[in-house]
Design a protein around this motif. Structure first.
Motif, short mmCIF file in Angstrom:
data_model
loop_
_atom_site.label_atom_id
_atom_site.label_comp_id
_atom_site.label_asym_id
_atom_site.label_seq_id
_atom_site.Cartn_x
_atom_site.Cartn_y
_atom_site.Cartn_z
N ALA A 9 41.16 40.94 50.96
CA ALA A 9 40.89 42.36 50.68
C ALA A 9 40.89 42.63 49.17
N VAL A 10 41.88 42.11 48.44
CA VAL A 10 41.89 42.40 47.00
C VAL A 10 40.77 41.65 46.28
N ARG A 11 40.42 40.47 46.77
CA ARG A 11 39.33 39.72 46.13
C ARG A 11 38.00 40.45 46.30
N GLU A 12 37.82 41.05 47.44
CA GLU A 12 36.61 41.84 47.69
C GLU A 12 36.53 43.01 46.72
N ARG A 13 37.67 43.64 46.49
CA ARG A 13 37.69 44.85 45.69
C ARG A 13 37.64 44.54 44.20
N GLY A 14 38.32 43.47 43.79
CA GLY A 14 38.43 43.17 42.37
C GLY A 14 39.41 44.11 41.69
N THR A 15 39.57 43.97 40.37
CA THR A 15 40.46 44.86 39.63
C THR A 15 39.89 46.27 39.68
N PRO A 16 40.67 47.25 40.14
CA PRO A 16 40.11 48.60 40.14
C PRO A 16 39.95 49.10 38.71
N SER A 17 38.80 49.66 38.41
CA SER A 17 38.55 50.18 37.06
C SER A 17 37.42 51.18 37.16
N LEU A 18 37.14 51.86 36.05
CA LEU A 18 36.05 52.84 36.11
C LEU A 18 34.73 52.19 36.50
N LEU A 19 34.61 50.88 36.30
CA LEU A 19 33.35 50.22 36.63
C LEU A 19 33.24 49.82 38.10
N ASN A 20 34.35 49.73 38.81
CA ASN A 20 34.16 49.51 40.26
C ASN A 20 34.77 50.63 41.10
N MET A 21 34.52 51.85 40.60
CA MET A 21 34.82 53.05 41.38
C MET A 21 33.51 53.78 41.64
N ASP A 22 33.50 54.59 42.68
CA ASP A 22 32.35 55.43 42.97
C ASP A 22 32.73 56.88 42.64
N PRO A 23 31.72 57.78 42.54
CA PRO A 23 32.04 59.19 42.42
C PRO A 23 32.82 59.65 43.66
N PRO A 24 33.75 60.60 43.56
CA PRO A 24 34.08 61.37 42.35
C PRO A 24 35.19 60.72 41.51
N GLN A 25 35.87 59.70 42.05
CA GLN A 25 36.98 59.09 41.32
C GLN A 25 36.51 58.54 39.96
N HIS A 26 35.33 57.92 39.98
CA HIS A 26 34.80 57.32 38.75
C HIS A 26 34.74 58.33 37.60
N GLY A 27 34.28 59.55 37.91
CA GLY A 27 34.15 60.57 36.87
C GLY A 27 35.47 60.91 36.20
N LEU A 28 36.56 60.87 36.97
CA LEU A 28 37.88 61.18 36.40
C LEU A 28 38.27 60.13 35.37
N HIS A 29 38.02 58.86 35.70
CA HIS A 29 38.39 57.78 34.80
C HIS A 29 37.51 57.75 33.57
N ARG A 30 36.21 57.89 33.79
CA ARG A 30 35.28 57.86 32.67
C ARG A 30 35.51 59.07 31.76
#
Lengths: 456, 104
Positions: free
Chosen positions: A129-150
């Motif tokens: 599961a974590v390998r699929e997801r990778g390190t969570p970061s603004l680059l592997n988030m989708d809206p709307p969460q991504h917008g908060l980080h960016r």
């Protein structure tokens, strides 16, 4: 199973309108391969640039291409190679997700910091599961969460803040150039490209300037598969370096949060009203993306500009005669170099692209490096033309909500470097061929020997 | 034809004649308005044509599109009157429009 074909010939020189015999031999070899063995992500082809022939063939014969799991060390993935299809996917964050798409095409399990997110003694399912997801970061988030980080960090690279940085960057590049030897061979990558980008990164992170090369090291670690001769040779070394970076980011976040707000990345993040909900893993992940994003991309484009202008002397003459072409040359170099060759997405649902059915859950590589050479969109795309029509229209920054955050910092550093070079040196000669990186993601140069014959 | 005025970052202003039916970004690029780059070619995916619409013109220029909204979400300096001008279509309704270039 390894499907890497030993390279019959090495073709390290730049690709010109008329390819060399060695390049043509490489091309013939690639056109003779069975299509399903043509693994576009194979990093070896990036070291000798034979991947351009793969992409040329795919654009013509199989523009949306499937590599099955047994033909690639990366597992099964799609390759999208044409300009229009790439934009279609890049701007569709509903049907194509950055979560679990990962950022780069990765060997599953090759990133120790990701495995650690599964906690101590994880089950195979947790690890998966974590390998699929990778390190969570603004680059592997989708809206709307991504917008908060960016949104939390974007002000560091806003036009207003860059205007403040401009004189500082100009002064630094002037000093770097003034210190270069005349009539003596040296490595442009180390003395100029890395030096300048490390200084800028240290400023953006408000990191001590005297320790700036630590940032360069960490960034290199993040984009490297451990192996002999690489910056980290084993998984353990990579893990140790990633732990150091994690600790450093955590420390910076704490310190900046306790101090007065400032314009560096970690201060902006620490003082952002949203960031109290960010997890330590997300803060680390954002730190990695801001680090890597600001490092080898600009570094390699800066090296690429010197290389391309050396191999295209008529373009260099054009530039010297008309320095107003600098911004256009910078844009053309960013297209021609394509410092990040691709980005990954994962299909949220079945989607038909280019007549192929991409199934829900499939991984998709958008090959910017191929789209930027798509002759159905660009005239003479293999040629380096500094006064090209619409030079800013290229795929290198990506499109949509994940479009490069630091594009203006990159352009600023390249523009200022060339404004200062043209004041000082009539010529920069590239000696032999540069050593290209064995890297299918960060496309660039390990070293490039040059000589500056004289100063004005 | 509509007359559109761009207040520029350096404090000066540039007025262009924009063709009806065209999108404002393209008309600005055709007239080399500084600060309007339109890198993505007009699909609200790069935010290099960000402008602030003078409040009295907000109704005439219409509402933001969904993609535009998502793009503005991660852009700096976004205000309630921010628009990506590649999503503003030129018509007689906006003849006389004044926008401030946000700078990209």
């Amino acid at each position: 199973m390894s499907i890497v074909t030993p390279n019959a010939v090495n073709t390290p020189d730049i690709r010109m309108s008329v390819p060399t015999e060695a390049q043509l031999a490489d091309r013939a070899r690639i056109y003779a391969m069975p299509l399903d063995e043509l693994d576009p992500g194979d990093p070896q082809a990036f070291e000798n640039e034979s991947m351009y022939w793969k992409f040329e063939r795919l654009r013509a014969e199989d523009p949306v291409h499937y590599t099955p799991a047994d033909k690639s060390k990366y597992g099964a993935y799609w390759s999208v190679t044409k300009w229009d299809d790439i934009i279609k996917i890049d701007t569709d964050s509903v049907r194509f997700s950055n979560i679990a798409g990962g950022v780069a095409l990765n060997v599953p399990g090759s990133n120790p910091s990701v495995d650690r997110l599964a906690g101590p003694n994880p089950t195979p399912e947790q690890l998966q599961a974590v390998r699929e997801r990778g390190t969570p970061s603004l680059l592997n988030m989708d809206p709307p969460q991504h917008g908060l980080h960016r949104g939390a960090v974007s002000e560091a690279v806003s036009p207003a803040n860059l205007a403040v940085l401009e004189e500082l960057v100009r002064e630094r590049i002037g000093k770097i150039l003034d210190d270069l030897p005349i009539g003596e061979e040296f490595d442009w990558v180390d003395r100029v490209s890395i030096e300048l980008t490390a200084m800028t990164l240290a400023t953006l992170f408000n990191y001590p300037q005297e320790r700036r090369r630590e940032l360069t090291f960490w960034s290199d670690v993040m984009t490297t598969d451990p192996g002999p001769g690489q910056v980290v040779e084993t998984r353990e070394e990579k893990d140790a370096a990633q732990r150091d970076f994690l600790a450093m980011i955590g420390r910076l976040y704490e310190e900046r949060g306790a101090a007065e707000p400032a314009m560096d990345f970690m201060s902006l993040m620490a003082h952002s009203p949203q960031s109290k909900d960010f997890t330590p893993a997300e803060i680390y992940g954002d730190g990695v993306i801001l680090l890597v994003g600001g490092n080898d991309t600009t570094r390699n484009t800066l090296t690429g500009s010197v290389f391309a202008l050396d191999r295209n002397p008529e373009q260099f003459e054009k530039l010297k005669n008309n320095p107003k072409l600098i911004p256009s040359m910078v844009a053309e170099t960013i297209r021609w170099q394509t410092p990040l060759s691709h980005m990954m997405r994962k299909a949220n649902e079945d989607v038909e692209i280019g007549g192929k059915l991409i199934k829900k859950g499939d991984k998709v590589a958008m090959w910017y490096v191929s789209g930027n050479r798509d002759d159905s969109k660009l005239e003479n795309p293999d040629d380096y033309i500094i006064d090209r029509k619409n030079p800013r229209q290229h795929l290198s920054f990506g499109f949509g909500v994940h479009r490069c955050l630091g594009n203006r910092v990159a352009e600023l550093q390249l523009r200022l470097t060339w404004e200062e070079i043209l004041k000082r040196f009539p010529e920069i000669k590239v000696i032999g061929n540069p050593v290209r990186a064995l890297n299918h993601f960060a496309k660039g140069y390990e070293s490039m020997t040059v000589v500056i014959p004289s100063r004005y | 034809m509509a007359k559109i005025t761009f207040n520029l970052e350096d404090g000066s202003a540039q007025t262009i004649d924009a063709e009806d039916g065209e999108f404002l970004m393209q008309e600005a690029v055709n007239n080399a308005v500084p600060g309007i780059d339109g890198d993505c070619g007009g699909v609200a995916s790069c935010a290099t044509c960000h402008v602030y619409v003078e409040p009295e013109w907000l109704a005439a220029t219409g509402a933001r599109t969904e993609m535009e909204e998502a793009m503005l979400d991660g852009t700096f300096g976004v205000e309630s009157n921010s628009r990506l001008c590649c999503q503003i279509q030129v018509s007689e309704k906006i003849d006389g429009l004044v926008v401030q270039v946000a700078g990209t």
